[in-house]
Write an enzyme that holds these catalytic residues in place. Structure first.
Site, PDB file in Angstrom:
ATOM      1  N   SER A   1       0.768  -1.230   0.105  1.00 47.27           N
ATOM      2  CA  SER A   1       0.066  -0.098  -0.096  1.00 47.27           C
ATOM      3  C   SER A   1       1.020   1.187  -0.153  1.00 47.27           C
ATOM      4  O   SER A   1       1.741   1.325  -0.927  1.00 47.27           O
ATOM      5  CB  SER A   1      -0.959  -0.116   1.300  1.00 47.27           C
TER       6      SER A   1
ATOM      7  N   ASP B   1      -9.852  -4.107  -5.023  1.00 48.04           N
ATOM      8  CA  ASP B   1      -9.122  -3.013  -4.194  1.00 48.04           C
ATOM      9  C   ASP B   1      -9.230  -1.727  -5.198  1.00 48.04           C
ATOM     10  O   ASP B   1      -8.974  -1.903  -6.381  1.00 48.04           O
ATOM     11  CB  ASP B   1      -7.683  -3.748  -4.236  1.00 48.04           C
TER      12      ASP B   1
ATOM     13  N   HIS C   1      -8.017  -5.259  -0.410  1.00 46.36           N
ATOM     14  CA  HIS C   1      -6.938  -4.145  -0.007  1.00 46.36           C
ATOM     15  C   HIS C   1      -6.747  -4.460   1.341  1.00 46.36           C
ATOM     16  O   HIS C   1      -7.273  -4.515   2.387  1.00 46.36           O
ATOM     17  CB  HIS C   1      -7.071  -2.643  -0.207  1.00 46.36           C
TER      18      HIS C   1
END
Length: 406
Positions: A192, A346, A376
């Protein structure tokens, strides 16, 4: 000791009740598609996170602590005991806190080295939060892992996190012998926001003759651009946990400016001048996303007027150190072998797909792993509070397999 605990419990009970009410009111706006891995478990995780956010808002209004501080405390995770297979020590690299994981088993030669940058939107996350992930990577790939505790937003704005990751990486590259690491097998890795930082550090070190060349970069559902929050994945997955479309823009703005005053304008796309948007269309465009990823509902972007005042506050979004997808071809061409993991459910899926295309178009070897049922943040939930997400374990094992191939 019991009386203070009871008083604290009595104080928190009404707050918890208010948080639960806010949670129940908020649930209908979230979407957990049936194709997601372990949807019932994800709903439980979401319930905890929403309850935490609601309680954090209440605590902030009462002046007890900020919502972000409370969120960090809850996400901290419990301290793990000693690991029989690893030496673990907390150090500082160039004044940046790090945690070093070294396998205890003897090795025939020097080991791989991995710099790990955690996720959390540049706002959350810590060495403890990612303790399980880093231990797993070190044990299973028999590598030396350095987890980096970079400064967090909004207290520390861009480029603080990037600079901390770069400084820690440079220190490690200068002292590899101390940790028994092979200079030809050092990798940067992150998930991320950490994937964003890994990509930025990798680009910065391109062409540097004063440091060993990175062997690879591993980017796990990375956020790589803030020009367009209307790519297909942003609409398809806008309400899918653990990262919602609005929160993606919110976190990017907190990292950049320390506030999210213009989140709506950024979501609508009015923060980028037309000429600049045209310039970057070759890299940031739905046209570069394979058609098979557009089967689920995609809303066409409605035209919005450019707002110059907003651009003035966010123009650093065009810097590659913040948005690595915008790096020039001359830099991208020199990047090391890459591993990119994306998740179908995501909002950041298309950031990864676009960077994959850019790397391949510039002759960089890419290993791509797509979790069809992934969402995610699933890697950090592979073993969460007593229950597991098998898809997260598969993703983590795909990283280990890639590392073993280096």
């Amino acid at each position: 000791a019991l009386l203070p605990a009871l008083l604290l419990l009595l104080l928190l009970l009404p707050l918890a009740a208010l948080a639960a009410a806010a949670l129940l009111l908020g649930l209908p706006s979230y979407d957990i598609p049936p194709g997601v891995n372990q949807p019932a478990k994800l709903r439980l995780v979401l319930t905890v996170l929403l309850g935490t956010a609601a309680l954090g808002r209440i605590l902030e209004k009462t002046g007890l602590c900020s919502q972000i501080t409370f969120g960090r405390y809850v996400r901290q995770g419990r301290k793990l005991g000693l690991d029989p297979k690893l030496f673990i020590q907390d150090l500082q690299f160039n004044e940046v806190p790090v945690r070093v994981y070294q396998p205890k088993a003897t090795s025939d030669g020097r080991r791989r080295g991995i710099l790990f940058f955690h996720g959390g939107g540049w706002v959350f996350g810590s060495l403890d939060t990612y303790e399980k992930v880093c231990r797993y990577l070190s044990r299973e790939s028999e590598s030396v892992v350095v987890s980096v505790q970079y400064r967090l937003a909004p207290e520390h704005k861009y480029p603080a996190a990037y600079e901390d990751c770069l400084n820690a990486t440079q220190h490690f590259l200068q002292h590899l012998e101390r940790y028994g690491v092979d200079p030809a097998r050092v990798t940067v890795c992150g998930d991320s926001a950490g994937g964003n930082l890994a990509a930025a550090v990798s680009q910065t070190l391109v062409g540097r003759s004063d440091f060993p060349k990175l062997r690879a970069q591993i980017l796990l559902y990375p956020g790589l651009q803030a020009l367009d929050f209307n790519l297909p994945s942003y609409h398809q997955n806008r309400g899918v946990p653990l990262l919602f479309r609005e929160r993606a823009a919110f976190f990017a703005l907190l990292y950049l400016n320390g506030d999210a005053l213009h989140v709506q304008e950024v979501l609508e796309g009015s923060h980028i001048p037309p000429d600049m948007r045209l310039k970057y269309t070759k890299w940031v465009s739905p046209d570069n996303i394979p058609e098979k990823f557009k089967v689920r509902g995609v809303r066409p972007l409605r035209p919005t007027d450019f707002i110059a005042e907003v651009y003035e506050t966010v123009k650093r979004f065009c810097e590659p150190n913040l948005c690595p997808l915008l790096a020039e071809d001359s830099v991208v061409q020199q990047l090391p072998e890459s591993f990119i993991l994306t998740c179908e459910y995501d909002v950041l899926r298309d950031d990864g797909l676009l960077y994959k295309k850019r790397l391949e178009d510039n002759g960089v070897r890419v290993t791509w792993y797509h979790l069809e049922d992934g969402f995610h943040g699933i890697i950090s939930l592979y073993d969460y509070c007593g229950f597991s997400f098998p898809s997260g374990k598969r993703g983590l094992d795909s990283v280990v397999n890639f590392l073993k191939s280096l």
